[in-house]
Motif scaffolding. Sequence first.
Motif, short mmCIF file in Angstrom:
data_model
loop_
_atom_site.label_atom_id
_atom_site.label_comp_id
_atom_site.label_asym_id
_atom_site.label_seq_id
_atom_site.Cartn_x
_atom_site.Cartn_y
_atom_site.Cartn_z
N GLY A 1 5.24 11.57 -25.48
CA GLY A 1 5.24 12.71 -24.73
C GLY A 1 4.86 12.29 -23.08
O GLY A 1 4.92 13.16 -22.23
N ALA A 2 4.76 10.90 -22.90
CA ALA A 2 4.16 10.46 -21.70
C ALA A 2 5.78 10.39 -21.01
O ALA A 2 6.88 10.43 -21.45
N LYS A 3 5.57 10.49 -19.59
CA LYS A 3 6.60 10.24 -18.50
C LYS A 3 6.70 8.92 -17.88
O LYS A 3 5.60 8.37 -17.56
N GLY A 4 7.74 8.21 -17.71
CA GLY A 4 7.81 6.87 -17.18
C GLY A 4 8.16 7.14 -15.77
O GLY A 4 9.14 7.63 -15.08
N LEU A 5 7.39 6.37 -14.60
CA LEU A 5 7.54 6.15 -13.44
C LEU A 5 7.69 4.72 -12.93
O LEU A 5 6.83 4.16 -12.78
N PHE A 6 8.89 4.24 -12.75
CA PHE A 6 9.15 2.79 -12.60
C PHE A 6 9.69 2.35 -11.22
O PHE A 6 10.74 3.02 -10.91
N LEU A 7 9.04 1.70 -10.60
CA LEU A 7 9.40 1.41 -9.15
C LEU A 7 10.52 0.26 -9.12
O LEU A 7 10.31 -0.87 -9.70
N LYS A 8 11.68 0.32 -8.63
CA LYS A 8 12.85 -0.32 -8.62
C LYS A 8 13.29 -0.56 -7.22
O LYS A 8 13.33 0.21 -6.45
N GLY A 9 14.18 -1.76 -7.23
CA GLY A 9 14.91 -2.14 -5.70
C GLY A 9 16.31 -1.71 -5.86
O GLY A 9 16.75 -0.62 -6.43
N ALA A 10 17.11 -2.15 -4.55
CA ALA A 10 18.40 -1.62 -4.46
C ALA A 10 19.23 -1.52 -5.72
O ALA A 10 20.46 -0.96 -5.68
N ALA B 1 0.81 -1.39 -0.03
CA ALA B 1 0.05 -0.17 0.08
C ALA B 1 0.92 1.15 0.16
O ALA B 1 0.60 2.27 -1.06
N LEU B 2 1.68 1.26 1.00
CA LEU B 2 2.46 2.52 1.15
C LEU B 2 3.56 2.66 -0.18
O LEU B 2 3.71 3.88 -0.60
N ASP B 3 4.08 1.67 -0.47
CA ASP B 3 4.74 1.47 -1.98
C ASP B 3 4.14 2.28 -3.10
O ASP B 3 4.60 2.92 -3.91
N SER B 4 2.88 1.90 -3.26
CA SER B 4 2.15 2.12 -4.29
C SER B 4 1.47 3.78 -4.10
O SER B 4 1.70 4.41 -5.02
N TRP C 1 19.40 2.27 -24.99
CA TRP C 1 18.65 3.47 -24.83
C TRP C 1 19.36 4.61 -24.39
O TRP C 1 20.10 4.75 -23.50
N ARG C 2 18.66 5.90 -25.00
CA ARG C 2 19.11 7.16 -24.36
C ARG C 2 18.05 8.05 -23.69
O ARG C 2 16.83 7.80 -24.05
N PHE C 3 18.20 8.09 -22.41
CA PHE C 3 17.09 8.86 -21.54
C PHE C 3 17.67 9.56 -20.46
O PHE C 3 18.77 9.54 -19.93
N ASP C 4 16.79 10.44 -20.10
CA ASP C 4 17.01 11.09 -18.74
C ASP C 4 16.38 10.51 -17.57
O ASP C 4 15.44 9.91 -17.62
N ALA C 5 17.14 10.25 -16.50
CA ALA C 5 16.70 9.47 -15.35
C ALA C 5 16.87 10.11 -14.01
O ALA C 5 18.01 10.47 -13.63
N ASP C 6 15.95 10.47 -13.26
CA ASP C 6 15.96 10.91 -11.92
C ASP C 6 15.32 9.71 -10.99
O ASP C 6 14.38 9.30 -11.07
N CYS C 7 16.24 9.59 -9.89
CA CYS C 7 15.88 8.44 -9.04
C CYS C 7 15.27 9.01 -7.71
O CYS C 7 16.06 10.00 -7.29
N HIS C 8 14.07 8.96 -7.25
CA HIS C 8 13.42 9.23 -5.99
C HIS C 8 13.51 8.25 -5.06
O HIS C 8 13.04 7.10 -5.21
N ASP C 9 14.01 8.42 -3.97
CA ASP C 9 14.27 7.45 -2.83
C ASP C 9 12.89 6.87 -2.35
O ASP C 9 11.90 7.82 -2.38
N SER C 10 12.50 5.76 -2.40
CA SER C 10 11.36 4.96 -1.85
C SER C 10 11.10 5.11 -0.30
O SER C 10 12.08 5.27 0.54
N LEU C 11 9.95 5.50 -0.05
CA LEU C 11 9.37 5.87 1.27
C LEU C 11 9.42 4.52 1.95
O LEU C 11 9.48 4.50 3.14
#
Length: 205
Positions: free
Chosen positions: A157-166, A50-53, A179-189
């Motif tokens: 034009g969509a943006k990707g949000l992908f939940l990943k592990g360690a 639940a929190l992860d989602s 692939w070429r892409f911009d990636a920002d990593c947001h720490d998981s709660l």
Amino acid sequence: MTREDFAAQTGVSRETLERYDIWRWLIVEWSAHTNLVGRATLDDFWHRHALDSWQVTRWVTPGARWADLGSGAGFPGLAIAFAMQEAGSGEVVLVESIGKKAAFLAKVVRETAAPATVAPIRAESLDPAGGFDIVTARAMAALPKLLGYAHPLLKKGAKGLFLKGAKHQDEIRAARVDWRFDADCHDSLTGGGGVIIEVKELARG
């Protein structure tokens, strides 16, 4: 984490919390005959699932259209739909090719009246002309393969949000081979070194 801890940390409304309850009850009920989540994780629903989602809902904006690839038991797609329901606008397409899981998702959508549509198809069959703003996925595939599924939508034009592990940095390095892409990593709660990888400007090469 308990139900009360989840409610306190997220601040979701009573009505939204009740939708999470319905979701959890249906997962437990269906898990008796359908492999939705690892049995060992059922007791940790509020933190691990639940929190992860829920944390992905920070990107929910009015009227946005999301595609959740490989939805499975609905993580994070149903949490996103519940947030849209609370906000009063938006829609999620839950893409799930396995029939039993698609039927489960449809049941939750009916029981909660969530603004979501179940697409019982493979991710690569989703029509990129659907006007999607965000594409998300959790535990569907390694990032190099996942970007292949998401590319038709992201190039529109969509943006990707992908939940990943360690090991997300290993996946990012592997994905940059093709692939070429911009990636920002947001720490998981939920900790454990996990992140939400925000992908933009995706192109082959």
